[in-house]
Write a protein that holds these residues in place. Structure first.
Motif, short mmCIF file in Angstrom:
data_model
loop_
_atom_site.label_atom_id
_atom_site.label_comp_id
_atom_site.label_asym_id
_atom_site.label_seq_id
_atom_site.Cartn_x
_atom_site.Cartn_y
_atom_site.Cartn_z
N GLU A 262 0.83 -1.20 0.00
CA GLU A 262 0.00 0.00 0.00
C GLU A 262 0.87 1.26 0.00
OE1 GLU A 262 -3.86 1.70 2.45
OE2 GLU A 262 -2.35 0.52 3.51
N ILE A 263 1.93 1.26 0.79
CA ILE A 263 2.84 2.40 0.83
C ILE A 263 3.49 2.63 -0.53
CG2 ILE A 263 4.99 3.27 1.83
CD1 ILE A 263 4.22 1.79 4.41
N TYR A 264 3.93 1.53 -1.17
CA TYR A 264 4.57 1.65 -2.49
C TYR A 264 3.61 2.22 -3.52
CZ TYR A 264 8.88 -0.88 -1.30
OH TYR A 264 10.08 -1.23 -0.78
N PHE A 265 2.38 1.68 -3.58
CA PHE A 265 1.42 2.11 -4.60
C PHE A 265 1.02 3.58 -4.41
CE2 PHE A 265 0.29 -2.55 -4.96
CZ PHE A 265 0.88 -2.71 -6.20
N LYS A 266 0.82 4.00 -3.18
CA LYS A 266 0.46 5.40 -2.93
C LYS A 266 1.62 6.33 -3.26
CE LYS A 266 -3.21 4.68 0.45
NZ LYS A 266 -3.69 4.96 1.83
N ASP A 267 2.83 5.88 -2.97
CA ASP A 267 3.99 6.69 -3.33
C ASP A 267 4.10 6.84 -4.84
OD1 ASP A 267 6.64 8.00 -2.68
OD2 ASP A 267 7.35 6.29 -3.87
N TYR A 268 3.81 5.74 -5.55
CA TYR A 268 3.87 5.79 -7.02
C TYR A 268 2.82 6.75 -7.57
CZ TYR A 268 3.31 4.38 -11.87
OH TYR A 268 3.20 4.40 -13.24
N LEU A 269 1.58 6.65 -7.08
CA LEU A 269 0.52 7.53 -7.57
C LEU A 269 0.82 9.00 -7.27
CD1 LEU A 269 -2.66 5.46 -6.60
CD2 LEU A 269 -1.66 5.75 -8.87
N GLN A 270 1.40 9.26 -6.10
CA GLN A 270 1.74 10.64 -5.76
C GLN A 270 2.82 11.20 -6.69
OE1 GLN A 270 0.11 12.52 -3.25
NE2 GLN A 270 1.18 14.10 -4.44
N ARG A 271 3.83 10.37 -7.02
CA ARG A 271 4.88 10.81 -7.94
C ARG A 271 4.30 11.09 -9.33
NH1 ARG A 271 10.25 9.99 -6.47
NH2 ARG A 271 10.53 8.95 -4.47
N CYS A 272 3.40 10.20 -9.77
CA CYS A 272 2.80 10.40 -11.10
C CYS A 272 1.93 11.65 -11.12
CB CYS A 272 1.96 9.17 -11.47
SG CYS A 272 2.94 7.71 -11.88
N LYS A 273 1.27 11.95 -10.02
CA LYS A 273 0.47 13.17 -9.97
C LYS A 273 1.37 14.40 -9.95
CE LYS A 273 -3.12 15.55 -7.39
NZ LYS A 273 -3.96 15.59 -6.18
N ASP A 274 2.48 14.31 -9.21
CA ASP A 274 3.41 15.45 -9.15
C ASP A 274 3.99 15.78 -10.52
OD1 ASP A 274 2.96 15.60 -6.45
OD2 ASP A 274 4.75 14.46 -5.89
N TYR A 275 4.21 14.76 -11.34
CA TYR A 275 4.81 14.97 -12.66
C TYR A 275 3.77 15.09 -13.77
CZ TYR A 275 9.62 14.41 -11.13
OH TYR A 275 10.84 14.60 -10.53
N GLY A 276 2.49 15.08 -13.42
CA GLY A 276 1.46 15.29 -14.43
C GLY A 276 1.12 14.08 -15.26
N VAL A 277 1.55 12.90 -14.83
CA VAL A 277 1.18 11.68 -15.56
C VAL A 277 -0.31 11.42 -15.40
CG1 VAL A 277 1.59 9.19 -15.75
CG2 VAL A 277 3.49 10.73 -15.23
N THR A 278 -0.86 11.74 -14.24
CA THR A 278 -2.27 11.55 -13.97
C THR A 278 -2.76 12.69 -13.09
OG1 THR A 278 -3.91 10.03 -13.01
CG2 THR A 278 -1.78 10.15 -11.92
N ASP A 279 -4.08 12.89 -13.07
CA ASP A 279 -4.66 13.93 -12.22
C ASP A 279 -5.53 13.34 -11.13
OD1 ASP A 279 -6.64 12.94 -13.78
OD2 ASP A 279 -7.39 14.88 -14.48
N ILE A 280 -5.45 12.03 -10.91
CA ILE A 280 -6.29 11.39 -9.90
C ILE A 280 -5.79 11.77 -8.49
CG2 ILE A 280 -6.91 9.46 -11.37
CD1 ILE A 280 -4.55 8.71 -8.60
N GLU A 281 -6.71 11.75 -7.56
CA GLU A 281 -6.37 12.00 -6.17
C GLU A 281 -5.89 10.70 -5.53
OE1 GLU A 281 -6.19 14.78 -4.51
OE2 GLU A 281 -6.87 16.01 -6.21
#
Length: 342
Positions: A108-127
C-alpha cells in the motif's frame, strides 16, 4: 535537468544494469506458468525485490526526481525509474510464507507513493486514495438508499472506465514495443515509457482497492485467531453388516464362513434390537418362524417340515430325495410337454 546534475555521471551504468536485470526477472515472474508460491518463483521474487530496492537507493542518492519539475523536463532514460514503487508493490503482494497483513501494508505504501509521484509529474490527475475514515458517531442520519446507489454506480462506472483505459493502453504498449524493435527513435521510446507509467497508474488503483477489501478480513482473522474452534459433533459409529439366520445351525455355518461378520439368529437379532430400544419388548411380537406360526401358509409349513426331516436325517425323506434325484437324471425338464416340441 542534465545527467551530470542528477549525479548519474558515475552511477548511471550500474543503475541501468541493476534495473534491467531486475526487469528481466519481473517479466519472467509475470509471464511464467509456474505457481507463484513455488520455491523457484519465490526466490526470483526476492532477488528482484532486492535489485529494485538497490536501484531505488541509487535513484534517491542521485536526487534524480524533484517535485519542482515536470515530466517533459525529465530525460527519457530516467522515466522508467518512476516505475520503481509500483514494481516493488506488485512483487510484495506475490510473496508468501510471511504475514499477509505486513505484505499488504508495505504494498500500500509503495502504490500510494507511485501515484503521488505520477500526480506530481502530471502523468495523472487522480487524487491519491486516503485511508477510510472512521464512521461518524451520529447515527441518527444514516446514508440514504439513493446515496448508496449513487456511490455504487460511480464506483462501477470508474471500474468500467479504468478497464477500458487499461485495454487501450495494453494495445498501445504492444504497438510501441514493436516500433521500438524496428527503430531507435527517441520520441517512440519516450511515448512507450509514458504509456507504461499510465498503465501502472490503473494497476495501482486496482491493487489499492483490493487491499482495502482484504484488510478487514485479515484484521478479523487476526482478532479471532486465538479463539477455540467449535467442537465437532461426535460421529455415530459406522453400521456393520449382520447376517440373520433362522436357527443356531445356520448361524454356525455362516459364522464359520464369514468370521469378520457377526451372525445371529432371528431371536438373537430381535433381542438385540429390544436391548437397543428399537423394537418393542412384547414377547408376542418376536418374529419366530416355526411350523406353528406358519400353519396358515401351507407351502411355508411344508418347506419347514421337510427341512426338519432333513436335519433329523429321516430315512424316508432321504429315500424320497434320492428317488427324485434319479428321476431328474432320467427325465429331462419339458419331455412330458407336447407343446414344447420343435
Amino acid at each position: 535537468m542534465s545527467q551530470a546534475d542528477a549525479g548519474l555521471s558515475t552511477d548511471e551504468e550500474p543503475l541501468k544494469n541493476i534495473f534491467d536485470d531486475a526487469m528481466k526477472l519481473f517479466d519472467s515472474i509475470e509471464n511464467g506458468n509456474e505457481p507463484t508460491n513455488s520455491d523457484p518463483v519465490q526466490m526470483s521474487i526476492k532477488v528482484a525485490i532486492t535489485k529494485f530496492e538497490k536501484a531505488t537507493n541509487l535513484v534517491s542518492m542521485s536526487g534524480m526526481f524533484s517535485k519542482n519539475e515536470s515530466l517533459d523536463e525529465l530525460p527519457t532514460e530516467t522515466l522508467q525509474y518512476l516505475l520503481l514503487p509500483a514494481l516493488l508493490g506488485t512483487l510484495s503482494l506475490k510473496l508468501s510464507n510471511q504475514p499477509r497483513i505486513n505484505l499488504i501494508n508495505v504494498a500500500e505504501i509503495y502504490f500510494k507513493d507511485y501515484l503521488q509521484r505520477c500526480k506530481d509529474y502530471g502523468v495523472t490527475d487522480i487524487e491519491v486514495p486516503q485511508p477510510a475514515t472512521a464512521p461518524a458517531q451520529n447515527t441518527d442520519r444514516p446514508q440514504s438508499e439513493q446515496a448508496k446507489i449513487t456511490n455504487l454506480v460511480q464506483t462501477r462506472d470508474a471500474k468500467i472506465k479504468r478497464y477500458k483505459e487499461m485495454k487501450e493502453l495494453k494495445q498501445k504498449l504492444g504497438s510501441l514495443t514493436e516500433a521500438m524493435q524496428a527503430t531507435s527513435d527517441e520520441e517512440i521510446k519516450r511515448e512507450y515509457f509514458t504509456t507504461l507509467l499510465q498503465s501502472y497508474v490503473n494497476q495501482a488503483l486496482d491493487e489499492l482497492n483490493s487491499i482495502e477489501q482484504e484488510k478487514p478480513i485479515l484484521e478479523y482473522m487476526a482478532k479471532h485467531a486465538g479463539e477455540p474452534k467449535p467442537k465437532e459433533r461426535a460421529r455415530a459409529p459406522p453400521l456393520k453388516p449382520v447376517i440373520i439366520t433362522r436357527d443356531a445351525v445356520q448361524k454356525a455355518v455362516f459364522g464359520a464362513g464369514y468370521p469378520a461378520i457377526p451372525a445371529m439368529t432371528v431371536e438373537e437379532f430381535y433381542d438385540q434390537r429390544v436391548r437397543d430400544g428399537i423394537f418393542p419388548a412384547s414377547a408376542t411380537n418376536i418374529p419366530h418362524t416355526t411350523i406353528e406360526t406358519a400353519e396358515n401358509d401351507g407351502d411355508e409349513a411344508e418347506r419347514i417340515r421337510k427341512e426338519c426331516l432333513v436335519e433329523q436325517d429321516d430315512p424316508e425323506e432321504r429315500a424320497r430325495q434320492q428317488n427324485m434325484d434319479e428321476y431328474k437324471d432320467d427325465h429331462r425338464r419339458g419331455w412330458g410337454n407336447r407343446y414344447n416340441r420343435s
